[in-house]
Design an enzyme around this catalytic site. Structure first.
Site, PDB file in Angstrom:
ATOM      1  N   HIS A 119      21.792 -27.236   8.940  1.00 44.75           N
ATOM      2  CA  HIS A 119      22.776 -26.915   9.979  1.00 44.75           C
ATOM      3  C   HIS A 119      23.180 -25.438  10.017  1.00 44.75           C
ATOM      4  CE1 HIS A 119      22.790 -31.005  11.058  1.00 44.75           C
ATOM      5  NE2 HIS A 119      23.796 -31.454  10.338  1.00 44.75           N
ATOM      6  N   HIS A 126      27.759 -31.832  16.830  1.00 43.20           N
ATOM      7  CA  HIS A 126      27.842 -32.794  15.720  1.00 43.20           C
ATOM      8  C   HIS A 126      29.100 -33.667  15.806  1.00 43.20           C
ATOM      9  CE1 HIS A 126      27.110 -34.344  11.703  1.00 43.20           C
ATOM     10  NE2 HIS A 126      26.035 -33.586  11.576  1.00 43.20           N
ATOM     11  N   SER A 127      29.439 -34.154  16.994  1.00 41.74           N
ATOM     12  CA  SER A 127      30.605 -35.040  17.111  1.00 41.74           C
ATOM     13  C   SER A 127      30.350 -36.369  16.414  1.00 41.74           C
ATOM     14  CB  SER A 127      30.918 -35.298  18.589  1.00 41.74           C
ATOM     15  OG  SER A 127      31.479 -34.135  19.165  1.00 41.74           O
ATOM     16  N   ASP A 149      19.783 -42.066   9.149  1.00 45.03           N
ATOM     17  CA  ASP A 149      19.967 -40.612   9.163  1.00 45.03           C
ATOM     18  C   ASP A 149      18.600 -40.050   9.553  1.00 45.03           C
ATOM     19  OD1 ASP A 149      20.834 -38.049   8.893  1.00 45.03           O
ATOM     20  OD2 ASP A 149      21.487 -38.216   6.800  1.00 45.03           O
ATOM     21  N   ASN A 178      19.982 -29.517  11.704  1.00 49.56           N
ATOM     22  CA  ASN A 178      19.163 -30.309  10.792  1.00 49.56           C
ATOM     23  C   ASN A 178      18.495 -29.423   9.721  1.00 49.56           C
ATOM     24  OD1 ASN A 178      17.784 -32.619   9.671  1.00 49.56           O
ATOM     25  ND2 ASN A 178      18.163 -33.600  11.641  1.00 49.56           N
ATOM     26  N   ARG A 179      17.495 -29.951   9.047  1.00 53.09           N
ATOM     27  CA  ARG A 179      17.005 -29.297   7.818  1.00 53.09           C
ATOM     28  C   ARG A 179      15.752 -28.460   8.013  1.00 53.09           C
ATOM     29  NH1 ARG A 179      19.473 -34.001   6.785  1.00 53.09           N
ATOM     30  NH2 ARG A 179      20.966 -34.002   5.065  1.00 53.09           N
ATOM     31  N   GLN A 228      18.947 -37.164  16.503  1.00 51.53           N
ATOM     32  CA  GLN A 228      19.243 -37.678  15.165  1.00 51.53           C
ATOM     33  C   GLN A 228      20.328 -38.741  15.286  1.00 51.53           C
ATOM     34  OE1 GLN A 228      17.750 -36.338  12.360  1.00 51.53           O
ATOM     35  NE2 GLN A 228      18.965 -37.124  10.658  1.00 51.53           N
ATOM     36  N   GLU A 257      22.883 -36.564  17.550  1.00 46.96           N
ATOM     37  CA  GLU A 257      22.637 -35.123  17.661  1.00 46.96           C
ATOM     38  C   GLU A 257      21.325 -34.907  18.409  1.00 46.96           C
ATOM     39  OE1 GLU A 257      23.003 -33.751  13.407  1.00 46.96           O
ATOM     40  OE2 GLU A 257      23.711 -35.793  13.262  1.00 46.96           O
TER      41      GLU A 257
HETATM   42  C1  GLA Z   1      23.570 -34.445   9.557  1.00 44.99           C
HETATM   43  C2  GLA Z   1      22.580 -34.838   8.535  1.00 44.99           C
HETATM   44  C3  GLA Z   1      23.181 -35.726   7.508  1.00 44.99           C
HETATM   45  C4  GLA Z   1      24.431 -35.122   6.948  1.00 44.99           C
HETATM   46  C5  GLA Z   1      25.381 -34.784   8.073  1.00 44.99           C
HETATM   47  C6  GLA Z   1      26.604 -34.062   7.596  1.00 44.99           C
HETATM   48  O1  GLA Z   1      23.746 -35.358  10.526  1.00 44.99           O
HETATM   49  O2  GLA Z   1      21.424 -35.433   9.071  1.00 44.99           O
HETATM   50  O3  GLA Z   1      22.259 -35.969   6.475  1.00 44.99           O
HETATM   51  O4  GLA Z   1      24.110 -33.971   6.226  1.00 44.99           O
HETATM   52  O5  GLA Z   1      24.766 -33.970   9.001  1.00 44.99           O
HETATM   53  O6  GLA Z   1      27.205 -34.694   6.509  1.00 44.99           O
END
Ligand code: GLA
Length: 384
Positions: A135, A209-210, A281, A109-110, A318, A346
């Site tokens: 990521h 991240h499946s 998201d 994540n960010r 997530q 996730e």
């Molecule tokens: C994560 C993020 C999304 C996107 C995907 C990949 O799940 O939360 O915003 O960036 O990865 O596309």
């Protein structure tokens, strides 16, 4: 029957039984096989491991990015389908993709603006998602070649992947030794055990991240999947998908999945958070104590009857509904991955935790041990 013949029959039956019994006890029909999957541009050999249980439930995992390449689960009639996105060969992955099936690290994540401060030292990471870090950066764990060995698990074939992330890699401090173990159990579970240690204070947040589609990968959108999420709260975000710091109750919002609801039911609701996420998201704050394995989510695909449960020790998850998928990628069997053809669950710590003192800590120190478990369990069910 003459006595001699009777003795012979009994002896034969005993022999047959003793030959069969150990196979049933140990599940000898479960297995792990290995095959080459290609070479990276740097010339590293990449392998594909296939783990199968005695019921035919099977996962293929590559040492490139620790990616789950395929996952075959039965429907209510016992017919198996591959329920995750992926490519048939390494080239597909090397061309670039939005993290299909990959291990994500160091930080899933960010992280806002790719910056954080730890023990008074400021660190600067790659900004690979607008002004933010996503990521793990430009070359995260999803692009590393992991070392593989067969692990000794009691409950099924088990693949241990390990990777040493060097001090300074993608801007993160400390040499981080990471082990991710995939185990395929007789209960049709794919269990993922994450382990890490460091030689300097650092931050981390590992996940997988499946992209799932329980009707079968590439078989239409996921809007009809019926989801339950064990969370009373979520973390609302700003326009860059960075949490504002608030833990908002899901009550009365399109984010309330405490009772089973179809993904598509409220995905276009006139809601600011839905608008910012282009759908779902968002990070759900899971109920129950982090550190204990508990139910995070349940997903039923009504037509096939496939049911997936997610259990995790992580504090959050997530939900991403494939909002950025646009049909430009073609995967296994020529299947095109269009808008919302897959969803991700996730399991994780909250996004941007290194900059949010109110969020559970993601700091790992020398002598400490990062240890989490997530289980994806497959069965079948009826519409609730
Ligand atoms: C994560 C993020 C999304 C996107 C995907 C990949 O799940 O939360 O915003 O960036 O990865 O596309």
């Amino acid at each position: 029957m003459p006595q001699k013949a009777l003795i012979f029959v009994v002896a034969l039956a005993t022999l047959l039984l003793s030959a069969c019994a150990p196979a049933q006890r140990t599940g000898a029909t479960s297995k792990m096989t290995q095959q080459p999957f290609g070479k990276t541009p740097a010339g590293e050999d990449v392998a594909l491991y296939t783990l199968t249980n005695s019921k035919g439930f099977a996962a293929a995992i590559t040492t490139f990015g620790g990616i789950v390449v395929s996952l075959k689960a039965p429907d209510r009639a016992g017919r198996a389908a591959d329920v995750v996105f992926g490519f048939e060969n390494l080239e597909g992955y090397l061309k670039g993709h939005p993290y299909f099936g990959a291990i994500i690290g160091r930080y899933g994540n960010r992280i806002a603006k790719g910056r954080f401060t730890l023990d008074g030292v400021a660190y600067k990471l790659a900004q690979n998602n607008g002004e933010n870090h996503l990521h793990g950066g430009i070359s995260g764990f999803d692009k590393a070649v992991w070392k593989a060995r067969e692990a000794a698990a009691q409950d099924g074939p088990s693949l241990e992947l390990s990777y040493l992330s060097q001090d300074g890699e993608e801007g993160y401090p400390g040499n981080l030794a990471v082990t991710v173990t995939y185990t395929l159990t007789e209960a049709n579970e794919l269990r993922i055990d994450y382990l890490a240690t460091t030689d300097q204070p650092t931050v981390l947040n590992l996940t997988n991240h499946s992209y799932f589609n329980l009707a079968g990968q590439g078989e239409g959108d996921i809007l009809g999947h019926v989801v339950t999420i064990n969370a009373d709260r979520f973390t609302p975000v700003d326009a860059g998908l960075i949490p504002t710091g608030e833990l908002r109750p899901v009550e009365g919002t399109p984010f309330d999945f405490r009772q089973p609801r179809a993904i598509g039911e409220r995905i276009s609701a006139p809601d600011e958070q839905i608008r910012l996420g282009l759908g779902y998201d968002h990070n759900y704050v899971l109920n129950g104590a982090a550190g204990t394995l508990r139910l995070a989510a349940r997903v039923l695909e009504p037509s096939s009857g496939r049911l997936m449960e997610v259990h995790t020790t992580e504090p959050a998850m997530q939900l991403y509904t494939g909002n950025f998928l646009d049909g430009t990628l073609t995967g296994k069997g020529g299947k095109v991955y269009r808008h919302r053809y897959g969803f991700c669950m996730e399991t994780q710590h909250y996004p941007d935790s290194p900059n949010q003192p109110g969020f559970p800590s993601v700091v790992l120190r020398p002598g400490g041990r990062y240890q989490t478990t997530t289980v994806y369990k497959f069965s079948t069910g009826e519409r609730p």
